[in-house]
Enzyme design. Structure first.
Site, PDB file in Angstrom:
ATOM      1  N   GLY A  10       0.817  -1.223   0.000  1.00  0.00           N
ATOM      2  CA  GLY A  10       0.000   0.000   0.000  1.00  0.00           C
ATOM      3  C   GLY A  10       0.844   1.263   0.000  1.00  0.00           C
ATOM      4  O   GLY A  10       0.509   2.247   0.650  1.00  0.00           O
ATOM      5  N   VAL A  39       5.300  -3.180   8.146  1.00  0.00           N
ATOM      6  CA  VAL A  39       6.377  -2.847   7.195  1.00  0.00           C
ATOM      7  C   VAL A  39       6.072  -1.466   6.630  1.00  0.00           C
ATOM      8  O   VAL A  39       5.076  -1.270   5.941  1.00  0.00           O
ATOM      9  CB  VAL A  39       6.433  -3.871   6.037  1.00  0.00           C
ATOM     10  N   ALA A  47       8.776  13.921  -5.979  1.00  0.00           N
ATOM     11  CA  ALA A  47       8.827  14.733  -7.204  1.00  0.00           C
ATOM     12  C   ALA A  47       8.364  13.883  -8.372  1.00  0.00           C
ATOM     13  O   ALA A  47       8.647  12.686  -8.435  1.00  0.00           O
ATOM     14  CB  ALA A  47      10.255  15.215  -7.457  1.00  0.00           C
ATOM     15  N   LYS A  75       6.232  21.797 -10.002  1.00  0.00           N
ATOM     16  CA  LYS A  75       7.597  21.527 -10.469  1.00  0.00           C
ATOM     17  C   LYS A  75       7.670  21.879 -11.954  1.00  0.00           C
ATOM     18  O   LYS A  75       7.082  21.185 -12.782  1.00  0.00           O
ATOM     19  CB  LYS A  75       7.925  20.042 -10.250  1.00  0.00           C
ATOM     20  N   PRO A  93      13.996  22.209 -17.895  1.00  0.00           N
ATOM     21  CA  PRO A  93      12.569  22.448 -17.697  1.00  0.00           C
ATOM     22  C   PRO A  93      11.696  21.486 -18.518  1.00  0.00           C
ATOM     23  O   PRO A  93      12.201  20.763 -19.382  1.00  0.00           O
ATOM     24  CB  PRO A  93      12.403  23.870 -18.226  1.00  0.00           C
ATOM     25  N   GLN A 163       3.877  19.301 -24.858  1.00  0.00           N
ATOM     26  CA  GLN A 163       4.617  19.193 -23.591  1.00  0.00           C
ATOM     27  C   GLN A 163       3.891  20.001 -22.526  1.00  0.00           C
ATOM     28  O   GLN A 163       3.816  21.229 -22.635  1.00  0.00           O
ATOM     29  CB  GLN A 163       6.042  19.701 -23.786  1.00  0.00           C
ATOM     30  N   THR A 356      11.916   9.499 -11.760  1.00  0.00           N
ATOM     31  CA  THR A 356      11.188   8.628 -12.682  1.00  0.00           C
ATOM     32  C   THR A 356      10.444   7.462 -12.023  1.00  0.00           C
ATOM     33  O   THR A 356       9.771   6.708 -12.712  1.00  0.00           O
ATOM     34  CB  THR A 356      12.145   8.055 -13.756  1.00  0.00           C
ATOM     35  N   ILE A 358       7.775   7.309  -9.996  1.00  0.00           N
ATOM     36  CA  ILE A 358       6.318   7.371 -10.130  1.00  0.00           C
ATOM     37  C   ILE A 358       5.913   7.323 -11.603  1.00  0.00           C
ATOM     38  O   ILE A 358       4.888   6.752 -11.968  1.00  0.00           O
ATOM     39  CB  ILE A 358       5.781   8.624  -9.397  1.00  0.00           C
TER      40      ILE A 358
END
Ligand SMILES: Cc1cc2nc3c(=O)[nH]c(=O)nc-3n(C[C@H](O)[C@H](O)[C@H](O)COP(=O)(O)OP(=O)(O)OC[C@H]3O[C@@H](n4cnc5c(N)ncnc54)[C@H](O)[C@@H]3O)c2cc1C
Length: 512
Positions: A10, A39, A47, A75, A93, A163, A356, A358
């Site tokens: 979880g 645990v 981020a 961000k 960016p 983008q 990277t 997530i």
């Protein structure tokens, strides 16, 4: 037909998977999520990547609602500090390079730009917003670039054509809690218990997980979200884990949650500052910063790393508790084996640079929905899934190795060694090509991995590795339009900085 899915774990991976499956399939499948109270989650992962908007839009969630509940911030990119060892910085960016007369502004910058100032401040609008710590949204909620507002609905990463200009920072535990409410309200069964044993049938397929107090949980498909432990995919099914430590040696991190000295001084970017034996992240959340030092224990001890981190960000705060984390860097040979799919840290992790983790989770669950099996578990479908997942991870691996190879810093044993360390063969070829010509979509890693050529170019130029001379063709072209575009960026940036509220002020209005 698959009727039931059991998710073990979880953390961010478990709850993102549970929410997404419900958003996709609603009540047509049963989802159970079991997580252990004993645990703890990894507790970092704050981020994200600009593609995350597809995830929240897919779930039908409104940023103005969920972001304040997760201590969220914006961000606009990453600020790389001290990667030359001389205190300089540059931004990477979320902004594509403009093109003039068929050549990117990065090419034009090499030919006619002002080389006394970093390239990013001249070719990207976003750098000015970062410098001035602006919000990407006006006080009325509208976005600073036109045409990208509004929900994307149930779209996926493959449909990201423009983008999007920002990603988020958020508190990982609060996101898990928010998504838990979302998922359980939509029928996900939540079991808090320890999985003590994973049961297999005579062919080795998983038939259930035995818990301490809730008996055996059975299902058709099992999703392993148990983090670095990989309880189902590795410990039970014995899937081989391929380490990347030969090319990405950072294997530990130490994290601190630090209250900001001035709460309102909130940056709309992640900072990645090069340190003596690795680098340090600063992630501004609404009321505090997340900080952490990512390092290789071949070059510095955990105690020394903690001391260096504390000195840098919280010299007077011995009361703040440090979280020491051992990282498993690499990926499974296959993340989907039999009726088990690993998502999150149980599947792969490269290291936190470029945020990277997530993104990999989002990519994996989108692909899981696209390749969702029936009870035949067609091997071709599984193979297609594994191919895509592996390619995305391998592409990011190359991109991260490039950061260390292209950086001009070589002042400590760690940074010296980074220049002679092995690198993936195709990357060596790509870097050779980049001595002559900037990257394009043909010369970066060729499969989807979340990064486009503008990112590869931002990084090599920012890090000091660039083509030896500008493209000869540019000497034959009239530079008037390119010079006008550089001026236009300057003017637009000044207008935006004047019009946009500060990052903190805008977020404070959402938090009221
Ligand atoms: C130092 C560091 C920094 C990072 N920074 C970023 C970043 O900035 N951006 C980003 O995108 N990603 C980042 N990541 C990756 C990110 O943290 C993870 O991708 C994300 O948190 C998902 O973790 P997880 O859910 O896979 O694992 P975890 O958070 O570890 O969750 C594991 C879950 O499994 C459960 N569990 C374990 N064993 C059992 C058992 N026997 N029975 C029942 N349940 C069990 C636990 O209770 C827990 O709920 C970072 C990772 C590290 C290590």
């Amino acid at each position: 037909m698959i009727h039931s899915v059991v998710i073990v774990g979880g953390g961010t991976a478990g709850w993102m998977t549970a929410s997404y499956l419900k958003a996709a399939f609603a009540d047509r499948i049963d989802v159970t999520l079991v997580e252990s109270a004993a645990v703890s989650r990894i507790g970092v992962g704050e981020a994200t990547f600009s593609t995350i908007r597809h995830f929240f839009d897919y779930l039908g969630l409104d940023e103005a609602d969920w972001l304040p509940k997760c201590a969220g911030g914006y961000k606009l990119g990453i600020r790389f500090e001290n990667w030359h060892g001389n205190g300089e910085y540059f931004y990477h960016p979320f902004e594509r390079l403009r093109v003039v007369d068929g050549f990117s502004l990065a090419d034009w910058w090499l030919a006619i730009g002002d080389h006394s100032r970093p390239m990013d401040r001249q070719v990207f609008l976003t750098s000015a917003l970062c410098e001035a710590k602006r919000s990407p949204r006006m006080m009325d909620g509208s976005l600073f670039v036109s045409g990208l507002d509004g929900s994307l609905g149930k779209s996926t990463l493959a449909e990201q054509r423009a983008q999007f200009p920002y990603a988020y920072h958020f508190d990982a535990d609060q996101v898990a809690a928010y998504l838990r409410s979302y998922a359980t309200e939509r029928g996900v069964r939540h079991v808090v218990d320890n999985v003590q044993e994973v049961l297999q049938d005579q062919c080795g397929w998983i038939s259930g997980v035995r818990t301490a107090e809730h008996g055996v949980l059975t299902g058709d498909l099992f999703v392993d979200c148990t983090g670095f432990r990989g309880i189902l995919i590795n410990k039970t099914l014995g899937t081989k884990f391929e380490s990347f430590e030969d090319v990405l040696p950072n294997n530990r991190a130490v994290a601190l949650r630090v209250p900001r000295e001035t709460e309102t001084d909130m940056a709309p970017y992640t900072t990645a500052r090069a340190m003596s034996a690795g680098w340090m992240w600063t992630i501004p959340l609404f009321r505090r910063n997340g900080n952490g030092y990512v390092y290789s224990d071949q070059f510095i001890t955990p105690e020394e790393a903690e001391r260096e981190l504390r000195e840098a960000v919280a010299p007077d705060r011995d009361d703040l508790e440090a979280n020491h984390i051992r990282m498993r860097i690499g990926r499974n040979e296959r993340s989907w084996v039999k009726n088990c799919v690993a998502v999150g840290l149980s599947s792969a992790f490269v290291e936190p640079l470029e945020s990277t983790g997530i993104f990999f989770i989002q990519h994996a669950i989108e692909q899981l929905v696209k390749h969702f099996p029936d009870k035949t578990f067609d091997p071709a479908l599984i193979e297609a899934y594994n191919r895509r997942i592996n390619r995305a991870i391998d592409g990011v691996k190359e991109f991260l190795v490039l950061h260390y190879k292209a950086s001009s810093r070589a002042d400590t044993p760690y940074w010296k060694e980074s220049k002679v360390r092995a690198m993936p063969e195709p990357l060596a070829e790509r870097l050779k090509l980049a001595e002559t010509q900037l990257f394009d979509e043909e010369t970066i890693y060729p499969h989807y991995h979340g990064f486009e050529s503008y990112s590869w170019n931002s990084m090599i130029i920012g890090l000091g590795y660039r083509p030896k001379k500008p493209l000869p063709a540019l000497a034959h072209l009239d530079p008037t339009d390119a010079l006008a575009e550089f001026d236009k960026i300057k003017t637009e940036a000044a207008e935006m900085v004047a019009a946009l509220p500060s990052c903190y002020d805008y977020l404070a209005s959402l938090n009221e």
